[in-house]
Motif scaffolding. Structure first.
Motif, PDB file in Angstrom:
ATOM      1  N   PRO A 248      33.053  19.111  14.696  1.00 25.29           N
ATOM      2  CA  PRO A 248      32.787  19.273  16.130  1.00 25.29           C
ATOM      3  C   PRO A 248      31.872  18.174  16.662  1.00 25.29           C
ATOM      4  CG  PRO A 248      32.616  21.372  14.997  1.00 25.29           C
ATOM      5  CD  PRO A 248      32.736  20.328  13.925  1.00 25.29           C
ATOM      6  N   VAL A 249      32.138  17.744  17.875  1.00 23.66           N
ATOM      7  CA  VAL A 249      31.408  16.621  18.472  1.00 23.66           C
ATOM      8  C   VAL A 249      30.354  17.143  19.445  1.00 23.66           C
ATOM      9  CG1 VAL A 249      31.607  14.547  19.906  1.00 23.66           C
ATOM     10  CG2 VAL A 249      33.386  15.079  18.218  1.00 23.66           C
ATOM     11  N   PRO A 250      29.073  16.770  19.236  1.00 24.92           N
ATOM     12  CA  PRO A 250      28.033  17.196  20.178  1.00 24.92           C
ATOM     13  C   PRO A 250      28.333  16.716  21.600  1.00 24.92           C
ATOM     14  CG  PRO A 250      27.048  16.297  18.182  1.00 24.92           C
ATOM     15  CD  PRO A 250      28.512  15.997  18.115  1.00 24.92           C
ATOM     16  N   VAL A 251      28.115  17.591  22.557  1.00 25.95           N
ATOM     17  CA  VAL A 251      28.240  17.218  23.966  1.00 25.95           C
ATOM     18  C   VAL A 251      26.935  17.571  24.661  1.00 25.95           C
ATOM     19  CG1 VAL A 251      29.370  19.420  24.530  1.00 25.95           C
ATOM     20  CG2 VAL A 251      29.582  17.478  26.089  1.00 25.95           C
ATOM     21  N   VAL A 252      26.399  16.601  25.374  1.00 26.18           N
ATOM     22  CA  VAL A 252      25.144  16.765  26.109  1.00 26.18           C
ATOM     23  C   VAL A 252      25.440  16.568  27.589  1.00 26.18           C
ATOM     24  CG1 VAL A 252      22.819  15.874  26.490  1.00 26.18           C
ATOM     25  CG2 VAL A 252      23.775  15.910  24.167  1.00 26.18           C
ATOM     26  N   ILE A 253      25.205  17.596  28.381  1.00 22.05           N
ATOM     27  CA  ILE A 253      25.310  17.472  29.841  1.00 22.05           C
ATOM     28  C   ILE A 253      23.883  17.382  30.361  1.00 22.05           C
ATOM     29  CG2 ILE A 253      26.159  18.471  31.984  1.00 22.05           C
ATOM     30  CD1 ILE A 253      28.166  20.082  30.347  1.00 22.05           C
ATOM     31  N   THR A 254      23.556  16.251  30.944  1.00 22.02           N
ATOM     32  CA  THR A 254      22.178  16.025  31.370  1.00 22.02           C
ATOM     33  C   THR A 254      22.127  15.589  32.824  1.00 22.02           C
ATOM     34  OG1 THR A 254      20.105  14.910  30.753  1.00 22.02           O
ATOM     35  CG2 THR A 254      22.118  13.597  30.644  1.00 22.02           C
ATOM     36  N   TYR A 255      20.898  15.402  33.312  1.00 22.34           N
ATOM     37  CA  TYR A 255      20.693  15.075  34.727  1.00 22.34           C
ATOM     38  C   TYR A 255      19.726  13.904  34.799  1.00 22.34           C
ATOM     39  CZ  TYR A 255      20.155  15.896  39.763  1.00 22.34           C
ATOM     40  OH  TYR A 255      20.153  15.764  41.133  1.00 22.34           O
ATOM     41  N   LEU A 256      20.273  12.688  34.840  1.00 22.46           N
ATOM     42  CA  LEU A 256      19.461  11.474  34.857  1.00 22.46           C
ATOM     43  C   LEU A 256      19.695  10.731  36.157  1.00 22.46           C
ATOM     44  CD1 LEU A 256      20.217  10.288  31.204  1.00 22.46           C
ATOM     45  CD2 LEU A 256      18.253  11.623  31.988  1.00 22.46           C
ATOM     46  N   THR A 257      18.659  10.615  36.963  1.00 21.59           N
ATOM     47  CA  THR A 257      18.777   9.918  38.238  1.00 21.59           C
ATOM     48  C   THR A 257      18.456   8.433  38.105  1.00 21.59           C
ATOM     49  OG1 THR A 257      16.513  10.621  38.743  1.00 21.59           O
ATOM     50  CG2 THR A 257      18.313  11.944  39.656  1.00 21.59           C
ATOM     51  N   CYS A 258      18.258   7.987  36.879  1.00 19.15           N
ATOM     52  CA  CYS A 258      18.008   6.572  36.620  1.00 19.15           C
ATOM     53  C   CYS A 258      18.536   6.252  35.228  1.00 19.15           C
ATOM     54  CB  CYS A 258      16.512   6.258  36.720  1.00 19.15           C
ATOM     55  SG  CYS A 258      16.088   4.532  36.352  1.00 19.15           S
ATOM     56  N   LEU A 259      19.175   5.102  35.087  1.00 18.80           N
ATOM     57  CA  LEU A 259      19.614   4.587  33.796  1.00 18.80           C
ATOM     58  C   LEU A 259      19.379   3.085  33.783  1.00 18.80           C
ATOM     59  CD1 LEU A 259      22.997   6.519  33.343  1.00 18.80           C
ATOM     60  CD2 LEU A 259      20.956   6.801  31.923  1.00 18.80           C
ATOM     61  N   ILE A 260      19.305   2.504  32.603  1.00 19.11           N
ATOM     62  CA  ILE A 260      19.181   1.055  32.482  1.00 19.11           C
ATOM     63  C   ILE A 260      20.573   0.482  32.268  1.00 19.11           C
ATOM     64  CG2 ILE A 260      18.128  -0.855  31.217  1.00 19.11           C
ATOM     65  CD1 ILE A 260      16.117   0.926  32.711  1.00 19.11           C
ATOM     66  N   LYS A 261      20.982  -0.398  33.174  1.00 16.57           N
ATOM     67  CA  LYS A 261      22.277  -1.054  33.086  1.00 16.57           C
ATOM     68  C   LYS A 261      22.066  -2.571  33.136  1.00 16.57           C
ATOM     69  CE  LYS A 261      24.746   2.741  33.143  1.00 16.57           C
ATOM     70  NZ  LYS A 261      25.552   3.168  31.987  1.00 16.57           N
ATOM     71  N   ASP A 262      22.560  -3.257  32.110  1.00 20.43           N
ATOM     72  CA  ASP A 262      22.391  -4.712  32.015  1.00 20.43           C
ATOM     73  C   ASP A 262      20.921  -5.106  32.130  1.00 20.43           C
ATOM     74  OD1 ASP A 262      25.188  -5.111  31.808  1.00 20.43           O
ATOM     75  OD2 ASP A 262      25.381  -4.973  33.992  1.00 20.43           O
ATOM     76  N   GLY A 263      20.055  -4.294  31.521  1.00 23.62           N
ATOM     77  CA  GLY A 263      18.633  -4.620  31.466  1.00 23.62           C
ATOM     78  C   GLY A 263      17.835  -4.274  32.706  1.00 23.62           C
ATOM     79  N   LYS A 264      18.462  -3.616  33.689  1.00 24.96           N
ATOM     80  CA  LYS A 264      17.760  -3.296  34.932  1.00 24.96           C
ATOM     81  C   LYS A 264      17.932  -1.812  35.276  1.00 24.96           C
ATOM     82  CE  LYS A 264      18.268  -7.925  36.943  1.00 24.96           C
ATOM     83  NZ  LYS A 264      18.803  -8.710  38.090  1.00 24.96           N
ATOM     84  N   PRO A 265      16.923  -1.213  35.926  1.00 20.31           N
ATOM     85  CA  PRO A 265      17.054   0.195  36.325  1.00 20.31           C
ATOM     86  C   PRO A 265      18.073   0.355  37.451  1.00 20.31           C
ATOM     87  CG  PRO A 265      14.751  -0.527  36.353  1.00 20.31           C
ATOM     88  CD  PRO A 265      15.591  -1.751  36.247  1.00 20.31           C
ATOM     89  N   VAL A 266      18.920   1.341  37.312  1.00 15.67           N
ATOM     90  CA  VAL A 266      19.876   1.704  38.359  1.00 15.67           C
ATOM     91  C   VAL A 266      19.570   3.141  38.766  1.00 15.67           C
ATOM     92  CG1 VAL A 266      22.300   2.058  38.944  1.00 15.67           C
ATOM     93  CG2 VAL A 266      21.643   0.148  37.460  1.00 15.67           C
ATOM     94  N   LEU A 267      19.350   3.360  40.064  1.00 19.58           N
ATOM     95  CA  LEU A 267      18.999   4.688  40.568  1.00 19.58           C
ATOM     96  C   LEU A 267      20.240   5.386  41.115  1.00 19.58           C
ATOM     97  CD1 LEU A 267      15.657   3.919  42.455  1.00 19.58           C
ATOM     98  CD2 LEU A 267      15.994   4.510  40.055  1.00 19.58           C
ATOM     99  N   TYR A 268      20.299   6.708  40.892  1.00 17.08           N
ATOM    100  CA  TYR A 268      21.418   7.505  41.380  1.00 17.08           C
ATOM    101  C   TYR A 268      20.911   8.587  42.327  1.00 17.08           C
ATOM    102  CZ  TYR A 268      23.720   5.267  37.431  1.00 17.08           C
ATOM    103  OH  TYR A 268      24.217   4.339  36.552  1.00 17.08           O
ATOM    104  N   LYS A 269      21.788   8.997  43.219  1.00 19.33           N
ATOM    105  CA  LYS A 269      21.431  10.027  44.196  1.00 19.33           C
ATOM    106  C   LYS A 269      21.063  11.326  43.486  1.00 19.33           C
ATOM    107  CE  LYS A 269      23.240  12.381  48.308  1.00 19.33           C
ATOM    108  NZ  LYS A 269      24.420  12.540  49.210  1.00 19.33           N
ATOM    109  N   ASP A 270      19.965  11.913  43.906  1.00 18.73           N
ATOM    110  CA  ASP A 270      19.479  13.176  43.338  1.00 18.73           C
ATOM    111  C   ASP A 270      20.255  14.318  43.986  1.00 18.73           C
ATOM    112  OD1 ASP A 270      18.034  15.204  42.179  1.00 18.73           O
ATOM    113  OD2 ASP A 270      16.211  14.859  43.340  1.00 18.73           O
TER     114      ASP A 270
END
Length: 456
Positions: free
Chosen positions: A418-440
């Motif tokens: 079985p494959v672990p699945v994580v459903i999370t709530y991240l309003t920011c991630l690092i993409k190409d070395g920079k923070p990317v913000l998402y709508k809350d």
């Protein structure tokens, strides 16, 4: 005579040393009985366990560990913000590197009470740091009392700290934070940011990183492969060894939120029928059925009574259904217009949500995709299922799966691992070395920012 004199001198030295050690031991033990001191500790039970195993001896003032360990430990606390943690939890109104050096350098006969207090507070600060780094400060599953009292998945911060003091690489032994890629991306960014910006001034993106690192500490997953579904970015990422596969998803509307959870995908099913959730049936479908019973036939729905028997629809039956809707249920048969599409991925959870295909492919073209009743729709389910089968050593089942999916034939595909699945709530991630913000989209950030006192 000379030999006897030398022996007497040695014996006196041993007695004096033992008396000093006893005084130290008594002072540590006394401090841990002082209710005022205990009230200052975040993890009093952990601190007491630590000193019990350390024979009630000083750990940082007169410890026998490597000389650089106390200073490294103190620097770790003073630079805790570099790990996305607030400085307020580590007794820094009392502790400092300067004071540590001062207390370590003054004579053994100096104020033992002050030394003991410093040592105990430093131990508590380090235990707090370890727990915050591993569990997070506001973990919804485990509060500080629970962590202080119990070994959570065999993890105790006092044992980690005791072990670290015996290691050559003290700092490496304290690496207890999550290994999940989103977290390591945040940590790498903070390392670069604070190297280039030697200050602690408030930055909006750093505050977003801080609260999202906290959320990632609540996740209990160390294995690969795993699936990470992030609600605010409408994305699913499948991590397999060194490869990452990206998929678009549709998540729950703000009024019918997709829950944050961890589980494991055990199997997936082609050509599923859909048992309509009772809330959807009563609130959304029943008015349409009462308006025109043709709605059921047009969308391949069937009504069942509480015994699981299909109900023949008539005007009198519709009246009865309207009066007692919770005595009935609705299912949609498999087919090209089924709400679950051609495949559904199942994972146990208390919310009754799952991951599935959809007949409404056009919705993936929208940038904001909080559109479902809580379940997650994935854009390319065939590709996802094929990757899972290949990784599970069942590559030969892929043609069988694709055929069953294309012809809407019901078949279960059970994963050996079985494959672990994580459903999370991240309003920011690092993409190409920079923070990317998402709508809350669910407005979860304000609560966490308030807890961390980030709202000015």
């Amino acid at each position: 005579m000379k030999t006897l004199l030398n022996f007497t001198i040695i014996l006196c030295s041993v007695i004096i040393a033992q008396a000093q050690d006893l005084k130290i031991t008594n002072q540590i033990a006394s401090s841990l009985k002082d209710t005022v001191i205990l009230s200052k500790l975040h993890y009093p039970k952990s601190v007491m366990r630590f000193y019990a195993k350390n024979n009630s001896e000083y750990a940082w003032i007169h410890g026998v560990q490597k000389l650089d360990q106390p200073e490294l430990a103190m620097l770790l606390l003073e630079y805790s913000y570099r790990f996305g943690l607030p400085l307020s939890d580590y007794h820094l109104e009392t502790l400092s590197l300067e004071k540590l050096r001062k207390l370590r350098n003054i004579s053994a006969e100096a104020d033992q009470k002050e030394k003991a207090l410093f040592d105990v507070l430093m131990t508590d600060a380090l235990i707090t740091f370890i727990n915050n780094l591993h569990f997070g400060k506001y973990n919804p599953l485990y509060n500080s009392l629970n962590i202080d009292t119990n070994a959570i998945h065999e993890f105790r911060a006092d044992d980690i700290l005791l072990d670290a003091r015996q290691q050559t690489d003290f700092l490496k032994a304290l690496e207890v934070q999550p290994k999940i890629k989103a977290y390591t991306d945040f940590q790498d960014y903070l390392n670069v940011f604070y190297t280039e910006n030697d200050c602690m001034d408030s930055h909006p993106e750093i505050e977003k990183i801080m609260i999202n690192m906290e959320r990632l500490r609540w996740i209990d997953n160390e294995s690969k492969p795993y699936i990470l579904i992030n609600i605010p970015s409408y994305t699913l990422e499948l991590y397999q060894k060194d490869a990452v596969f990206d998929f678009k998803v549709i998540v729950g509307k703000p009024t019918t939120r997709t829950p944050v959870l961890e589980s494991r995908i055990n199997y997936f099913t082609t050509a599923p029928d859909w048992k309509v959730p009772q809330s959807i049936f009563v609130k959304e479908m029943l008015p349409k059925i009462l308006k025109s019973s043709q709605y059921l036939e047009d969308h391949h729905y069937a009504v069942y009574d509480r015994h699981g028997n299909e109900v023949e629809i008539s005007s009198s039956k519709l009246k009865e259904i309207r009066q007692n809707p919770y005595h009935y249920s609705v299912r949609q048969s498999s087919g090209c217009d089924n709400a679950l599409g051609a495949v559904v991925f199942r994972f146990p959870n208390s919310y009754g949500v799952y991951l599935h295909d959809t007949s409404q492919k056009q919705l993936f073209n929208q940038s904001e995709r909080a559109l479902s009743h809580g379940c997650i729709r994935v854009e390319k389910p065939k590709e996802l299922a094929s990757l899972l089968l290949r990784y599970d050593g069942a590559e030969s089942d892929i043609p069988v799966f694709e055929n069953a999916m294309a012809e809407y034939k019901r078949k279960d595909f059970v994963l050996k691992q079985p494959v672990p699945v994580v459903i999370t709530y991240l309003t920011c991630l690092i993409k190409d070395g920079k923070p990317v913000l998402y709508k809350d989209i669910y407005h979860f950030d304000d609560s966490l920012e308030n807890k961390f006192n980030l709202n000015k």
